[in-house]
Write a protein that holds these residues in place. Structure first.
Motif, PDB file in Angstrom:
ATOM      1  N   LEU A  42       6.264  24.595  -9.130  1.00 19.34           N
ATOM      2  CA  LEU A  42       6.485  23.169  -9.361  1.00 19.34           C
ATOM      3  C   LEU A  42       5.137  22.490  -9.622  1.00 19.34           C
ATOM      4  O   LEU A  42       4.119  22.874  -9.045  1.00 19.34           O
ATOM      5  N   THR A  43       5.157  21.493 -10.519  1.00 21.37           N
ATOM      6  CA  THR A  43       3.884  20.838 -10.849  1.00 21.37           C
ATOM      7  C   THR A  43       3.993  19.325 -10.700  1.00 21.37           C
ATOM      8  O   THR A  43       5.087  18.754 -10.747  1.00 21.37           O
ATOM      9  N   GLY A  44       2.838  18.696 -10.554  1.00 19.79           N
ATOM     10  CA  GLY A  44       2.785  17.239 -10.405  1.00 19.79           C
ATOM     11  C   GLY A  44       1.346  16.846 -10.169  1.00 19.79           C
ATOM     12  O   GLY A  44       0.456  17.712 -10.119  1.00 19.79           O
ATOM     13  N   ASN A  45       1.076  15.548 -10.004  1.00 22.20           N
ATOM     14  CA  ASN A  45      -0.292  15.110  -9.716  1.00 22.20           C
ATOM     15  C   ASN A  45      -0.742  15.685  -8.383  1.00 22.20           C
ATOM     16  O   ASN A  45       0.088  15.930  -7.499  1.00 22.20           O
ATOM     17  N   SER A  46      -2.077  15.831  -8.234  1.00 28.29           N
ATOM     18  CA  SER A  46      -2.597  16.231  -6.922  1.00 28.29           C
ATOM     19  C   SER A  46      -2.407  15.060  -5.970  1.00 28.29           C
ATOM     20  O   SER A  46      -2.440  13.895  -6.387  1.00 28.29           O
ATOM     21  N   TYR A  47      -2.210  15.373  -4.716  1.00 25.58           N
ATOM     22  CA  TYR A  47      -1.996  14.318  -3.719  1.00 25.58           C
ATOM     23  C   TYR A  47      -3.237  13.431  -3.611  1.00 25.58           C
ATOM     24  O   TYR A  47      -4.359  13.919  -3.576  1.00 25.58           O
ATOM     25  N   ARG A  48      -3.020  12.106  -3.608  1.00 28.97           N
ATOM     26  CA  ARG A  48      -4.117  11.166  -3.378  1.00 28.97           C
ATOM     27  C   ARG A  48      -3.875  10.439  -2.063  1.00 28.97           C
ATOM     28  O   ARG A  48      -2.738  10.028  -1.793  1.00 28.97           O
ATOM     29  N   LEU A  49      -4.939  10.312  -1.292  1.00 29.49           N
ATOM     30  CA  LEU A  49      -4.848   9.853   0.093  1.00 29.49           C
ATOM     31  C   LEU A  49      -3.890   8.670   0.288  1.00 29.49           C
ATOM     32  O   LEU A  49      -4.014   7.654  -0.389  1.00 29.49           O
ATOM     33  N   LEU A  50      -2.992   8.807   1.189  1.00 33.13           N
ATOM     34  CA  LEU A  50      -2.043   7.809   1.664  1.00 33.13           C
ATOM     35  C   LEU A  50      -1.064   7.297   0.611  1.00 33.13           C
ATOM     36  O   LEU A  50       0.125   7.282   0.822  1.00 33.13           O
ATOM     37  N   PHE A  51      -1.585   6.895  -0.573  1.00 40.26           N
ATOM     38  CA  PHE A  51      -0.708   6.260  -1.556  1.00 40.26           C
ATOM     39  C   PHE A  51      -0.031   7.245  -2.508  1.00 40.26           C
ATOM     40  O   PHE A  51       0.992   6.936  -3.092  1.00 40.26           O
ATOM     41  N   GLY A  52      -0.623   8.430  -2.678  1.00 39.57           N
ATOM     42  CA  GLY A  52      -0.037   9.363  -3.648  1.00 39.57           C
ATOM     43  C   GLY A  52       0.035   8.703  -5.012  1.00 39.57           C
ATOM     44  O   GLY A  52      -0.947   8.144  -5.502  1.00 39.57           O
ATOM     45  N   ASP A  53       1.250   8.701  -5.622  1.00 42.16           N
ATOM     46  CA  ASP A  53       1.408   8.118  -6.956  1.00 42.16           C
ATOM     47  C   ASP A  53       1.867   6.656  -6.899  1.00 42.16           C
ATOM     48  O   ASP A  53       2.161   6.049  -7.933  1.00 42.16           O
ATOM     49  N   LEU A  54       1.948   6.098  -5.677  1.00 38.89           N
ATOM     50  CA  LEU A  54       2.592   4.779  -5.546  1.00 38.89           C
ATOM     51  C   LEU A  54       1.917   3.669  -6.338  1.00 38.89           C
ATOM     52  O   LEU A  54       2.588   2.829  -6.936  1.00 38.89           O
ATOM     53  N   LYS A  55       0.562   3.674  -6.322  1.00 38.47           N
ATOM     54  CA  LYS A  55      -0.133   2.577  -7.018  1.00 38.47           C
ATOM     55  C   LYS A  55       0.144   2.643  -8.517  1.00 38.47           C
ATOM     56  O   LYS A  55       0.447   1.623  -9.133  1.00 38.47           O
ATOM     57  N   ASP A  56       0.053   3.864  -9.073  1.00 40.50           N
ATOM     58  CA  ASP A  56       0.314   4.015 -10.522  1.00 40.50           C
ATOM     59  C   ASP A  56       1.759   3.627 -10.837  1.00 40.50           C
ATOM     60  O   ASP A  56       2.044   2.946 -11.818  1.00 40.50           O
ATOM     61  N   SER A  57       2.646   4.088  -9.961  1.00 37.85           N
ATOM     62  CA  SER A  57       4.056   3.850 -10.207  1.00 37.85           C
ATOM     63  C   SER A  57       4.361   2.346 -10.184  1.00 37.85           C
ATOM     64  O   SER A  57       5.076   1.819 -11.046  1.00 37.85           O
ATOM     65  N   SER A  58       3.765   1.650  -9.201  1.00 39.84           N
ATOM     66  CA  SER A  58       4.008   0.218  -9.087  1.00 39.84           C
ATOM     67  C   SER A  58       3.436  -0.535 -10.291  1.00 39.84           C
ATOM     68  O   SER A  58       4.079  -1.441 -10.848  1.00 39.84           O
ATOM     69  N   GLU A 230      16.081  -9.594  -3.516  1.00 37.53           N
ATOM     70  CA  GLU A 230      14.879  -9.791  -4.342  1.00 37.53           C
ATOM     71  C   GLU A 230      13.605  -9.616  -3.512  1.00 37.53           C
ATOM     72  O   GLU A 230      12.633  -9.019  -3.953  1.00 37.53           O
ATOM     73  N   LEU A 231      13.639 -10.145  -2.280  1.00 37.35           N
ATOM     74  CA  LEU A 231      12.463 -10.012  -1.416  1.00 37.35           C
ATOM     75  C   LEU A 231      12.247  -8.557  -1.008  1.00 37.35           C
ATOM     76  O   LEU A 231      11.122  -8.054  -1.019  1.00 37.35           O
ATOM     77  N   VAL A 232      13.350  -7.874  -0.693  1.00 34.25           N
ATOM     78  CA  VAL A 232      13.222  -6.474  -0.263  1.00 34.25           C
ATOM     79  C   VAL A 232      12.661  -5.619  -1.406  1.00 34.25           C
ATOM     80  O   VAL A 232      11.801  -4.758  -1.194  1.00 34.25           O
ATOM     81  N   ILE A 233      13.114  -5.883  -2.638  1.00 35.02           N
ATOM     82  CA  ILE A 233      12.613  -5.106  -3.786  1.00 35.02           C
ATOM     83  C   ILE A 233      11.090  -5.252  -3.893  1.00 35.02           C
ATOM     84  O   ILE A 233      10.367  -4.292  -4.134  1.00 35.02           O
ATOM     85  N   GLN A 234      10.602  -6.483  -3.635  1.00 38.99           N
ATOM     86  CA  GLN A 234       9.137  -6.684  -3.681  1.00 38.99           C
ATOM     87  C   GLN A 234       8.427  -5.794  -2.664  1.00 38.99           C
ATOM     88  O   GLN A 234       7.346  -5.284  -2.922  1.00 38.99           O
ATOM     89  N   THR A 235       9.053  -5.604  -1.496  1.00 33.64           N
ATOM     90  CA  THR A 235       8.375  -4.799  -0.460  1.00 33.64           C
ATOM     91  C   THR A 235       8.334  -3.309  -0.812  1.00 33.64           C
ATOM     92  O   THR A 235       7.496  -2.590  -0.309  1.00 33.64           O
ATOM     93  N   THR A 236       9.244  -2.862  -1.703  1.00 31.20           N
ATOM     94  CA  THR A 236       9.277  -1.420  -1.994  1.00 31.20           C
ATOM     95  C   THR A 236       8.168  -1.001  -2.962  1.00 31.20           C
ATOM     96  O   THR A 236       7.979   0.182  -3.224  1.00 31.20           O
ATOM     97  N   ARG A 237       7.466  -1.998  -3.502  1.00 32.84           N
ATOM     98  CA  ARG A 237       6.428  -1.645  -4.483  1.00 32.84           C
ATOM     99  C   ARG A 237       5.158  -1.116  -3.824  1.00 32.84           C
ATOM    100  O   ARG A 237       4.240  -0.671  -4.492  1.00 32.84           O
ATOM    101  N   SER A 238       5.050  -1.221  -2.495  1.00 27.73           N
ATOM    102  CA  SER A 238       3.859  -0.639  -1.869  1.00 27.73           C
ATOM    103  C   SER A 238       4.285   0.128  -0.625  1.00 27.73           C
ATOM    104  O   SER A 238       5.447   0.059  -0.205  1.00 27.73           O
TER     105      SER A 238
END
Ligand code: HEM
Length: 422
Positions: A42-58, A230-238
């Motif tokens: 299986l392939t994917g980005n290398s793990y980045r501390l704490l956030f992984g891909d979250l910042k890019d994804s957001s 709407e508020l909950v969706i905002q919280t899922t971005r980080s």
């Protein structure tokens, strides 16, 4: 003196254990899981501390959602931009990082079938405390709790009960159509943004069928739930930081306020319904009535053992879930159906002819609806191309085989409906 030494040792052990736990959570465990996944191809980005891909994804999601798109059948780059790009870059056998948790992409039909038939190994993921404010209910439960709730809720899905709900659906539709008719210009045409009307339509239908005579109060609750969503969706971005919800930020305060109001209103409606049912009053054709009646029956059948049924909080959650699960999904299906029909006038014509042939000028009834072959085909095709629930996620809680894969405990899997359909 000896006590001080003992206390110091305890303090050092506590600090070291906590430090190890944090280190394990943010680094050691993710890297171990990554190695296990890569060993299996299986392939994917290398793990980045704490956030992984979250910042890019957001970031990609904000960008993708900030501008309108041209009409297309390929909506994945807009709906799930990071995920779509990840599969494009790494292929179907890939994973992405949601914070320190790897999510493995599952697209092979046999593996998908295995996941859905093996519900004890592949469990629903627990939402963040924010997401739980929106709704929990059977959608979130597994194993015995799911089975218990599902048994009590099942009567609400019986065909006979659904048939009784038809007048409520008809009422909501004709209210919307009357509004549209009153807006027509003299030339008989009008430019209209149908989306808010369709959102309102599904909301109205669920309020009527869920709460019957308490329809107005139900609508109020659902308005609040929409704001909360709407508020909950905002919280899922980080990433969710434990304890964050207790901080008195403006958003946290508003979410708590809404939650309190929803709980209080629902409690009122449910208590009223329970009293009416116990006194043998009223018809129980609405979802809440069916649920409360079925729950009381379950408790009675077990010698009035209240543990066998749902408590008030459970019933509140199931009511919230019904709205959450049914409102946006139905309106998204309807709006895409209208968009698709405008792009394919010949199918619009076939659907119109079929409806007129089956119903003529009379009110739609249940048997007639079941005979709408063309309309059903159109709805299925829209669900295939524009699935309202674009992906599902499951947790792997212990080492589990899935086809050739051996998934380690602690990974999640994504079932990307939106990428599997085309
Ligand atoms: C086009 C419309 C809809 C779509 C595409 C849709 C999609 C889905 C999907 C994919 C699931 C499975 C979720 C999972 O296993 O993680 C689900 C479950 C569920 N949906 Fe819907 N849904 C729609 C309409 C509705 C409506 C109108 C209601 C109720 C008013 C509803 C209530 C539920 C409930 C209660 C569950 C949980 C069932 C269980 O776990 O036993 N849905 N839906």
């Amino acid at each position: 003196m000896e006590t001080w030494v003992a206390l110091s040792i305890v303090a050092v052990v506590v600090v070291l254990t906590s430090a190890w736990r944090v280190l394990s959570w943010v680094w050691v465990r993710p890297k171990t899981l990554e190695r296990r996944l890569r060993e299996q191809g299986l392939t994917g980005n290398s793990y980045r501390l704490l956030f992984g891909d979250l910042k890019d994804s957001s970031k990609m999601t904000s960008q993708a959602w900030s501008t309108p798109i041209n009409f297309t059948n390929d909506i994945a780059p807009r709906v799930v931009p990071f995920f779509h790009q990840n599969v494009h870059n790494y292929g179907k056998n890939s994973f992405m990082w949601v914070g320190p948790t790897p999510r493995v992409n599952i697209m092979n039909p046999e593996q998908l079938k295995d996941v859905f038939s093996n519900i004890s190994d592949f469990r629903k993921i627990e939402g963040t405390p924010f997401a739980k404010l929106l709704a929990t209910g059977i959608l979130q439960y597994d194993a015995e709790k799911w089975a218990k709730h599902r048994k009590i809720i099942n009567p609400a899905f019986h065909l006979e009960k659904l048939k009784n709900m038809l007048p409520a659906f008809r009422q909501s539709c004709s209210d919307m159509i009357s509004k549209w008719e009153s807006m027509f210009s003299e030339e008989g045409s009008i430019e209209l943004d149908v989306w808010p009307y369709l959102q309102n339509l599904s909301s109205d239908m669920i309020s009527r069928t869920a709460f019957g005579s308490s329809y107005e109060e139900g609508r109020n609750i659902f308005q609040l739930q929409r704001e909360l969503a709407e508020l909950v969706i905002q919280t899922t971005r980080s990433i969710y930081i434990p304890g964050w919800r207790f901080l008195p930020t403006k958003m946290n305060k508003r979410m708590k306020e809404i939650d309190k109001e929803i709980q209080a209103s629902l409690k009122g409606i449910i208590n009223k319904k329970e009293r009416a049912i116990k006194q043998g009053e009223g018809k129980n054709d609405d979802f809440l009535g069916i649920l409360v009646e079925s729950n009381l029956k379950e408790i009675e059948e077990h010698g009035n053992n209240k543990n066998m049924g749902m408590n008030l909080k459970d019933v509140i959650e199931e009511c919230k879930l019904f709205y959450f699960a049914g409102q946006e999904t139905s309106s998204v299906l309807l709006v895409w159906t209208m968009v698709i029909l405008t792009r394919h006038p010949s199918w619009q014509q076939r659907a119109r002819e079929e409806v007129l042939e089956v119903f003529g000028q009379s009110k739609p009834d249940f048997d007639g609806l079941n005979r709408l072959k063309v309309v059903t085909m159109i709805l299925y095709e829209v669900l295939r191309l524009y699935p309202p629930a674009s992906f599902l996620i499951r947790n792997v809680h212990e080492e589990t085989k899935l086809g050739k894969l051996s998934l380690p405990a602690g990974v999640q899997i994504t079932l990307p409906i939106i990428l599997v359909h085309p």
